[in-house]
Design a protein around this motif. Structure first.
Motif, PDB file in Angstrom:
ATOM      1  N   LYS A 268      14.548  -1.359  15.110  1.00 20.28           N
ATOM      2  CA  LYS A 268      14.944  -0.270  14.210  1.00 20.28           C
ATOM      3  C   LYS A 268      16.431  -0.371  13.892  1.00 20.28           C
ATOM      4  O   LYS A 268      17.234  -0.806  14.726  1.00 20.28           O
ATOM      5  N   TRP A 269      16.772   0.068  12.716  1.00 16.11           N
ATOM      6  CA  TRP A 269      18.148  -0.029  12.219  1.00 16.11           C
ATOM      7  C   TRP A 269      19.154   0.612  13.177  1.00 16.11           C
ATOM      8  O   TRP A 269      20.276   0.118  13.337  1.00 16.11           O
TER       9      TRP A 269
ATOM     10  N   ALA B 250      14.000  -6.041  21.682  1.00 20.04           N
ATOM     11  CA  ALA B 250      15.365  -6.370  22.103  1.00 20.04           C
ATOM     12  C   ALA B 250      16.369  -5.255  21.862  1.00 20.04           C
ATOM     13  O   ALA B 250      17.522  -5.361  22.264  1.00 20.04           O
ATOM     14  N   GLY B 251      15.959  -4.169  21.168  1.00 19.32           N
ATOM     15  CA  GLY B 251      16.894  -3.093  20.867  1.00 19.32           C
ATOM     16  C   GLY B 251      18.005  -3.517  19.920  1.00 19.32           C
ATOM     17  O   GLY B 251      19.129  -3.006  19.993  1.00 19.32           O
ATOM     18  N   LEU B 252      17.689  -4.428  18.993  1.00 17.49           N
ATOM     19  CA  LEU B 252      18.682  -4.866  18.012  1.00 17.49           C
ATOM     20  C   LEU B 252      18.968  -3.745  17.023  1.00 17.49           C
ATOM     21  O   LEU B 252      18.120  -2.878  16.790  1.00 17.49           O
ATOM     22  N   ALA B 253      20.162  -3.792  16.404  1.00 18.55           N
ATOM     23  CA  ALA B 253      20.539  -2.752  15.448  1.00 18.55           C
ATOM     24  C   ALA B 253      21.175  -3.383  14.215  1.00 18.55           C
ATOM     25  O   ALA B 253      21.786  -4.453  14.283  1.00 18.55           O
ATOM     26  N   GLY B 254      21.041  -2.705  13.080  1.00 16.83           N
ATOM     27  CA  GLY B 254      21.706  -3.114  11.848  1.00 16.83           C
ATOM     28  C   GLY B 254      21.371  -4.531  11.438  1.00 16.83           C
ATOM     29  O   GLY B 254      20.243  -5.005  11.567  1.00 16.83           O
ATOM     30  N   ASP B 255      22.411  -5.235  10.959  1.00 21.22           N
ATOM     31  CA  ASP B 255      22.210  -6.602  10.471  1.00 21.22           C
ATOM     32  C   ASP B 255      21.920  -7.601  11.578  1.00 21.22           C
ATOM     33  O   ASP B 255      21.631  -8.771  11.283  1.00 21.22           O
ATOM     34  N   ALA B 256      22.009  -7.184  12.833  1.00 19.85           N
ATOM     35  CA  ALA B 256      21.599  -8.075  13.923  1.00 19.85           C
ATOM     36  C   ALA B 256      20.095  -8.325  13.881  1.00 19.85           C
ATOM     37  O   ALA B 256      19.602  -9.311  14.426  1.00 19.85           O
ATOM     38  N   ILE B 257      19.361  -7.419  13.239  1.00 14.57           N
ATOM     39  CA  ILE B 257      17.922  -7.628  13.027  1.00 14.57           C
ATOM     40  C   ILE B 257      17.768  -8.610  11.857  1.00 14.57           C
ATOM     41  O   ILE B 257      18.282  -8.343  10.767  1.00 14.57           O
ATOM     42  N   PRO B 258      17.108  -9.736  12.039  1.00 17.95           N
ATOM     43  CA  PRO B 258      16.964 -10.696  10.927  1.00 17.95           C
ATOM     44  C   PRO B 258      16.337 -10.036   9.697  1.00 17.95           C
ATOM     45  O   PRO B 258      15.459  -9.178   9.812  1.00 17.95           O
TER      46      PRO B 258
ATOM     47  N   LYS C 273      17.854   5.027   9.916  1.00 19.62           N
ATOM     48  CA  LYS C 273      17.475   5.242  11.323  1.00 19.62           C
ATOM     49  C   LYS C 273      16.512   4.124  11.739  1.00 19.62           C
ATOM     50  O   LYS C 273      16.854   3.275  12.544  1.00 19.62           O
ATOM     51  N   HIS C 274      15.314   4.181  11.158  1.00 18.60           N
ATOM     52  CA  HIS C 274      14.331   3.132  11.434  1.00 18.60           C
ATOM     53  C   HIS C 274      14.563   1.920  10.529  1.00 18.60           C
ATOM     54  O   HIS C 274      14.459   0.772  10.965  1.00 18.60           O
ATOM     55  N   PHE C 275      14.928   2.177   9.270  1.00 17.75           N
ATOM     56  CA  PHE C 275      14.921   1.121   8.269  1.00 17.75           C
ATOM     57  C   PHE C 275      16.307   0.856   7.684  1.00 17.75           C
ATOM     58  O   PHE C 275      17.146   1.757   7.590  1.00 17.75           O
ATOM     59  N   ASP C 276      16.503  -0.399   7.265  1.00 18.45           N
ATOM     60  CA  ASP C 276      17.693  -0.805   6.517  1.00 18.45           C
ATOM     61  C   ASP C 276      17.821   0.095   5.284  1.00 18.45           C
ATOM     62  O   ASP C 276      16.887   0.205   4.491  1.00 18.45           O
TER      63      ASP C 276
END
Length: 393
Positions: A302-303, A310-318, A358-361
């Protein structure tokens, strides 16, 4: 000597260009026993004749002609796609080395001096016609091989697409109410990418058709990890317990790990030299698998960093995973499952709008909101109660 009609039909055609009638007659008589001969008495006339049937297989070209000399004729022949491959032999009274070099540099294949020695001229013509035949044969072979390579590549790509979709469908069929989920989510992602491709933030990743195609083809593998979830949890009709949900969440990691193993297999093709030894096809396979791995691993991130695994956030999510996040959630919301009812489209849109940032880009959410009518049409086209039409590449 008159040749049988069948032999005449198979003769090569020689175009003789000279402004002197006597030269045309002498050379014509010499060649007619062996070739079909056409003549032109000037440069402009030669450029007209060369475009009419039978097209000459070789040209004997005088250099010293009034108005348009042989060099100008040769230059015109070489500039035209229709005539540039016809070999040209200069036939001229000029015999200085500089004249010969100029002709060869201009593109002539040979240089024969006047007065003509019949044996020499016939030998030169025969040699260059044989060379041209060999070049034409090689060109035909290369064209055939290129076409065959393209056919085999297209065939392999089709087999790959069918295999991947069959593999993805196998995972989806374990959750037997998902129906055409794979077709819908793939089409949603294509719509999103087409909308976003020209925006500065996404242009580098989505600007080229092959980039978008790779993501779209990898999308059906997003839930491949479901094959590792026990039926008692995957098919449970009611709400999952917290412990069961933790097990369900592992499908993202299971899928990513499986694809990672496939990537290692591709790298092994390179042997001891690893990635540097991969063929272009191997590199494409590796890029495709990496995209599929990103989608499988990250489509539940989630954003704001509250997703899994992995609990990635923002642009760290591919980016491919961020695209799939909206496509997957929207389709899950509007579809009936054995554990939930289907939401109305308006309610699903409201939920996604609420998840912006929150959830989405945020930018992908805005694209989705602009494309709601298109998403609705896709959902209807690939309804669980409709036959699935062929999907575009």
């Amino acid at each position: 000597m008159l040749l049988p009609h069948a032999d005449k039909a198979s003769l090569k055609t020689v175009l003789v260009v000279d402004d002197t009638r006597e030269n045309l007659t002498v050379i014509g008589q010499l060649l007619r026993a062996h070739y079909h001969v056409r003549v032109a008495n000037s440069g402009p006339r030669a450029l007209e004749v060369v475009l009419t049937d039978p097209v000459p297989d070789i040209i004997l070209l005088d250099v010293m002609m009034p108005g348009m000399d042989g060099y100008a004729v040769l230059d015109a022949l070489k500039k035209s796609p229709q005539t540039r491959e016809i070999p040209v032999i200069f036939v001229t009274a000029l015999d200085a080395v500089a004249d010969e070099e100029r002709g060869l540099m201009a593109g002539a294949v040979d240089y024969v001096a006047k007065p003509i020695k019949p044996a020499v001229l016939l030998a030169r013509v025969r040699t260059h016609l044989e060379l041209k035949a060999a070049r034409d044969w090689l060109a035909d072979q290369n064209a055939y091989l290129d076409a065959e390579v393209q056919r085999r590549m297209a065939e392999n790509e089709l087999i790959k697409d069918f295999s991947l979709h069959a593999l993805a469908t196998l995972a989806e069929k374990r959750d037997n109410e998902t129906g055409n989920h794979l077709h819908r989510t793939q089409a949603y992602i294509e719509a999103l990418m087409d909308y976003l491709k020209d925006q500065p933030r996404f242009m580098e990743a989505l600007g080229q058709p092959h980039q978008r195609q790779q993501i779209a083809k990898a999308a059906p593998l997003h839930d491949i990890g479901k094959v590792g979830i026990p039926d008692a949890i995957l098919l449970k009709p009611g709400k999952l317990t917290p412990e069961e949900f933790e097990v369900m969440k592992t499908h993202a990691r299971i899928g990513a790990d499986a694809i990672q193993e496939a990537m290692q297999s591709v790298l092994q093709i390179g042997g001891a030299h690893g990635r540097s030894a991969l063929s272009a096809h191997g590199e494409l396979a590796l890029h495709f698998l990496e995209t599929a791995r990103q989608i499988a691993a990250g489509h539940h991130e989630k954003w704001d960093g509250s997703g899994y695994p992995a609990g990635l956030a923002g642009d760290a999510i591919p980016l491919p995973a961020r695209l799939m996040a909206i496509a997957d959630v929207f389709d899950a919301l509007i579809s009936r499952r054995h554990y939930k009812r289907a939401f109305q489209t308006e309610d699903a849109v409201s939920i996604i709008r609420e998840g912006r940032g929150k959830h989405f880009d945020p930018d992908i959410t805005d694209a989705f909101l602009a494309l709601v009518p298109q998403f609705t049409a896709i959902a209807e086209r690939f309804s669980d109660h409709a036959d699935v039409p062929p999907h575009k590449d």
